[in-house]
Scaffold this motif. Structure first.
Motif, short mmCIF file in Angstrom:
data_model
loop_
_atom_site.label_atom_id
_atom_site.label_comp_id
_atom_site.label_asym_id
_atom_site.label_seq_id
_atom_site.Cartn_x
_atom_site.Cartn_y
_atom_site.Cartn_z
N UNK A 745 0.81 -1.21 0.00
CA UNK A 745 0.00 0.00 0.00
C UNK A 745 0.84 1.26 0.00
N UNK A 746 2.15 1.16 0.17
CA UNK A 746 3.01 2.34 0.22
C UNK A 746 4.17 2.24 -0.76
N UNK A 747 4.66 1.03 -1.01
CA UNK A 747 5.85 0.83 -1.83
C UNK A 747 5.53 -0.23 -2.88
N UNK A 748 5.52 0.19 -4.13
CA UNK A 748 5.14 -0.72 -5.21
C UNK A 748 6.12 -1.88 -5.31
N UNK A 749 7.45 -1.64 -5.12
CA UNK A 749 8.44 -2.71 -5.23
C UNK A 749 8.20 -3.78 -4.17
N UNK A 750 7.76 -3.38 -2.97
CA UNK A 750 7.47 -4.37 -1.94
C UNK A 750 6.30 -5.25 -2.37
N UNK A 751 5.28 -4.63 -2.98
CA UNK A 751 4.14 -5.41 -3.43
C UNK A 751 4.54 -6.39 -4.53
N UNK A 752 5.45 -5.97 -5.43
CA UNK A 752 5.91 -6.85 -6.50
C UNK A 752 6.66 -8.05 -5.90
N UNK A 753 7.54 -7.78 -4.93
CA UNK A 753 8.32 -8.85 -4.31
C UNK A 753 7.40 -9.84 -3.59
N UNK A 754 6.43 -9.29 -2.86
CA UNK A 754 5.51 -10.16 -2.14
C UNK A 754 4.71 -11.00 -3.13
N UNK A 755 4.29 -10.40 -4.20
CA UNK A 755 3.51 -11.14 -5.20
C UNK A 755 4.34 -12.26 -5.81
N UNK A 756 5.63 -11.97 -6.09
CA UNK A 756 6.50 -12.99 -6.70
C UNK A 756 6.73 -14.15 -5.73
N UNK A 757 6.93 -13.83 -4.48
CA UNK A 757 7.16 -14.89 -3.50
C UNK A 757 5.93 -15.78 -3.37
N UNK A 758 4.78 -15.13 -3.29
CA UNK A 758 3.54 -15.89 -3.14
C UNK A 758 3.29 -16.78 -4.35
N UNK A 759 3.52 -16.26 -5.55
CA UNK A 759 3.30 -17.04 -6.77
C UNK A 759 4.25 -18.22 -6.82
N UNK A 760 5.54 -17.98 -6.46
CA UNK A 760 6.51 -19.07 -6.48
C UNK A 760 6.14 -20.15 -5.47
N UNK A 761 5.72 -19.75 -4.27
CA UNK A 761 5.36 -20.72 -3.24
C UNK A 761 4.18 -21.57 -3.67
N UNK A 762 3.18 -20.93 -4.32
CA UNK A 762 2.03 -21.69 -4.78
C UNK A 762 2.45 -22.73 -5.80
N UNK A 763 3.34 -22.34 -6.74
CA UNK A 763 3.81 -23.27 -7.76
C UNK A 763 4.62 -24.42 -7.15
N UNK A 764 5.33 -24.16 -6.03
CA UNK A 764 6.14 -25.19 -5.37
C UNK A 764 5.34 -25.96 -4.33
N UNK A 765 4.05 -25.66 -4.25
CA UNK A 765 3.17 -26.34 -3.29
C UNK A 765 3.62 -26.11 -1.85
N UNK A 766 4.05 -24.89 -1.58
CA UNK A 766 4.46 -24.50 -0.24
C UNK A 766 3.42 -23.58 0.36
N UNK A 767 3.17 -23.75 1.62
CA UNK A 767 2.25 -22.87 2.34
C UNK A 767 2.93 -21.52 2.54
N UNK A 768 2.18 -20.43 2.28
CA UNK A 768 2.73 -19.08 2.42
C UNK A 768 2.16 -18.46 3.68
N UNK A 769 3.07 -17.94 4.52
CA UNK A 769 2.67 -17.28 5.75
C UNK A 769 3.17 -15.84 5.67
#
Length: 824
Positions: A745-769
């Protein structure tokens, strides 16, 4: 132990010395004149007797090894050798009497064995004379009795009535009589002993005879004895006095036994050498010859200095002789040189033997070859105190040596230098551990070659080295220590040929100075901690850096040590507690908790982990604290389960040092098996734990996962974030670091990084916390990305557990919140 009276081969000089030292004052006026020299095989008049019986009208003189009187009626030796040639080259088996040729016709010579055995040793020729010719001041027959006083032989003079005239000190003991009883004793008292009476009769007829049988007189013990009877004085052709010499058979039996035992002892497997008081070797055994390579003939007459190796200095031998002369005994290890030149390590015991007068007469040395044992000890020392890879001293050697170095008084100063390689792990990861070992060996050789005389280098462990640099008599110790260390760092930074290619690696160093004096101002552990602290400061500045320990660093060291001591006390006094922070699903339902430790400090109040965990991780106390956390977390889950509270997971944080401790995995599995029901334990680790040894971490984690333990990678995105980790370790969760969540909500690069991590974890069948959630907007954004677990102050702050009650979720998302609403 080896009596000179029992050794064949006694020299004339030794016989004379023996008579002078052991038979005085009996020799004053004694009739002992002539002895057989066993070494030179000749007859000679003893110098002692010659002084007593010097002729009135001439002096005895030495000529061609014989004593002669140039003139006078007492020239007794002339012609004596020819007269006595019958026993000159063979042992005397019985007493013998021989007349002497004119002059002096009235005299006779009586031959008696000298010692306990008639088969060995010198013979004594005693002059027997007419009593009318015997001067009162030289009562030979009487004084001759005392000549045998020191040889466990009884002797006495006997007149024709059977009355004892004089006896020596051993006779009462042999016969079992008191002195007073002997004065009235009579040789004819034993009328039933016909053998003794016949022997006495033969002696009175002028024959030298032998007797063996019961002791004469009225002996209470009745033991058998050997007696030699010889005419000693006569008048008008008739024998008027006999000399009787009694050998105690009991003593002889014991003596023979002692000789046999001594012979066995002398031929032991240990080397044995006997020297006289002048250190001249007089006897050795076969083992000593084997031990030294010399024959007995080569050794007799030499001194043990023949074996000197040059290893020991004068101070060593001076200390040996000081102890030996003061106590009569010395024991220790000596390095001798064999005849062929090689060194032999000996355990030696030297014992001083004293004579009757208290003076040292001999030294007896027992030598045992301990070369193989010493080599084994040296090998063990090398294994204990030498680094197997580099050959440098190891950490154990430093722990042993450093206190000694600090306790030695010295002028000037010394420096302890800690060296740690930069990015050594990259060499292991990219080239393999064998290449890493090869690099360590090459750098160790460089260090060894660059050190000065007196410097000491050791491998402290891994890629760490410790140096001891003496700086004697220097007032510029700081500048000198810094210059030497910088030169060593530059030397280490030179390229190394490794596996066909060149590798360049740098190092950092921490330097701690200590000034000399009677006692060191710091202890060895304190000095090591100072150098380690300086190294830490150098590492923080970057690669190839050097830092000198400063007092503010020392204060930090003391503070850390104080905190560690307080942590030990808190662990014993139950000063820790576990808080718990809830984790929910996207609907806000409680799914699990993360256990977070707190310290109830007696002075500073409740402390968060960041205030004491770094100090705990710097020592082994972190291991004990971590085990307490695991036990307490399992107990909490069991308590909630019994109360009907269902938790999908209960998580604990594991430090890198705790995880790498031997036995960690076994401890966790034992703790889980001790629980009444399977516990859904989840351990949270950081990427730093995987950096040192990924292979080891993977093996341990697979063992834990097989037992049902879930593994979460904490603070993902802040470290190396290598996909290699995700491939090798059995992960169940990725926890997005709170720093990225805070930027939503304040830093676009943080949102991009979080989105990439979440997408990668889903593809690797890892739970995201996602942790650190503080606003509904953050919750909505993360939920839209597919995160399964949520944690943060919005949902609930860490709180002390309520016994038997479930943790409370502080915020619930709107019940009818749709996906579109959450992403709006």
């Amino acid at each position: 132990m080896f009596s000179h009276r029992r050794q064949p081969g006694r020299s004339l000089a030794e016989t004379d010395t023996c008579l002078q030292t052991e038979c005085r004052p009996a020799l004053e006026g004694a009739a002992v004149l002539i002895a057989r020299d066993d070494i030179e095989r000749r007859l000679a008049l003893l110098p002692t007797a010659a002084a007593v019986y010097a002729p009135r009208d001439g002096q005895w003189v030495a000529h061609n090894g014989r004593w002669l009187a140039p003139d006078g009626p007492h020239a007794l030796v002339d012609g004596l050798e020819a007269q006595l040639s019958q026993w000159h080259d063979r042992p005397l088996t019985r007493p013998a009497t021989h007349p002497l040729p004119d002059p002096p016709a009235p005299w006779r010579v009586v031959l008696l064995p000298f010692g306990e055995s008639v088969d060995h040793g010198p013979l004594i020729a005693c002059l027997a004379c007419p009593s009318s010719l015997l001067p009162p001041e030289h009562s030979g027959p009487i004084q001759l009795v005392d000549t045998f006083g020191s040889y466990h032989v009884g002797s006495f003079a006997l007149d024709r009535t059977g009355q004892l005239q004089r006896w020596n000190t051993h006779l009462p003991h042999i016969l079992g009589w008191a002195e007073a009883d002997l004065r009235s004793a009579n040789a004819y008292a034993q009328h039933d002993n016909h053998h003794l009476l016949r022997t006495l009769c033969e002696a009175w007829r002028g024959q030298a005879v032998s007797y063996r049988g019961p002791a004469p007189l009225a002996s209470d013990r009745g033991q058998e004895v050997d007696i030699t009877l010889s005419p000693l004085a006569w008048r008008d052709g008739e024998v008027v006095q006999l000399i009787a010499v009694i050998h105690d058979e009991t003593y002889r039996t014991h003596a023979d036994t002692d000789l046999r035992l001594a012979a066995v002892a002398f031929n032991t497997v240990e080397g044995l050498v006997v020297t006289d008081h002048r250190e001249r070797i007089v006897r050795v055994n076969d083992a000593l010859c084997t031990l030294t390579g010399y024959s007995a003939e080569e050794l007799v007459g030499q001194t043990p200095r023949l074996f000197a190796s040059g290893v020991h200095g004068p101070a060593f031998y001076q200390a040996m002789w000081t102890d030996l002369l003061a106590t009569g005994r010395w024991q220790g290890e000596v390095t001798n040189r064999h005849r062929d030149g090689h060194l032999v390590h000996i355990r030696q015991t030297i014992t001083a033997v004293r004579g009757g007068s208290g003076e040292i007469s001999h030294f007896v040395s027992l030598l045992t070859d301990v070369t193989s044992q010493k080599q084994a000890r040296d090998q063990l020392d090398r294994l204990t105190f030498e680094d197997a890879l580099t050959g440098l001293a190891n950490r154990s050697a430093l722990d042993h040596l450093l206190p000694e170095l600090l306790s030695e008084p010295h002028e000037g100063a010394a420096a302890l230098v800690f060296i740690d390689l930069d990015d050594f792990k990259l060499v292991n990861d990219t080239r393999g551990h064998a290449a890493g070992d090869e690099l360590i060996v090459a750098l160790a050789q460089r260090l060894r070659g660059a050190l000065r005389n007196g410097d000491i280098a050791c491998r402290f462990g891994g890629d760490e080295f410790v140096l001891w640099l003496p700086l004697p008599g220097r007032t510029d110790a700081v500048e000198l220590a810094t210059a030497i260390t910088r030169r060593l760092l530059d030397e280490l930074a030179q390229p190394v040929l490794l596996g066909g290619g060149m590798v360049r690696i740098t190092a950092c160093a921490g330097v701690a100075l200590v000034h000399g004096g009677p006692t060191a101002p710091v202890t060895a552990p304190e000095l090591i901690m100072q150098a380690d602290t300086a190294l830490f400061a150098a590492k923080r500045k970057g690669h190839s850096q050097l830092a000198l320990f400063q007092q503010p660093m020392g204060q930090a060291v003391h503070d850390r040590a104080r905190v560690q001591a307080e942590l030990e006390a808190a662990l014993s006094a139950h000063g820790f507690m576990l808080y718990e922070q809830v984790q929910t699903d996207a609907a806000g339902a409680l799914q699990g908790v993360e256990c977070l430790i707190r310290w109830q400090h007696p002075e500073r109040g409740l402390l968060a982990p960041a205030q004491f965990i770094p100090a705990a991780e710097a020592s082994s106390i972190i291991v004990s604290i971590g085990r307490w956390v695991i036990h307490t977390a399992i107990d909490r889950w069991v308590e909630l389960d019994a109360a009907g509270v269902s938790l999908e997971a209960i998580g604990v944080n594991i430090s890198a040092r705790e995880f790498r401790t031997a036995g960690f995995t076994a401890f966790v599995l034992d703790a889980l098996r001790a629980a009444p029901k399977p516990v859904p334990l989840l351990i949270e680790v950081t990427e730093s734990l995987l950096l040192d040894d990924l292979d080891l971490a993977a093996r341990e984690m697979h063992a834990l996962a097989k037992a049902g333990v879930r593994i979460s990678l904490d603070d993902f995105g802040t470290g190396y974030s290598s996909l290699r980790y995700l491939q090798q370790i059995p992960l169940h969760q990725l926890k997005i670091d709170r720093s990225f969540v805070a930027g939503i909500g304040q830093d676009h690069s943080s949102e991009v990084i979080v989105s990439a991590i979440a997408a990668m974890a889903v593809q690797l069948d890892l739970e995201v916390v996602a942790e650190g959630i503080e606003t509904p907007e953050q919750f909505a954004f993360l939920s839209a990305l597919g995160c399964q677990r949520f944690q943060g102050y919005l949902l609930g702050r860490p709180a002390a557990p309520a016994k038997g009650q479930a943790p409370q979720v502080a915020w619930q998302p709107p019940a009818l919140m749709s996906q579109d609403t959450l992403t709006a």
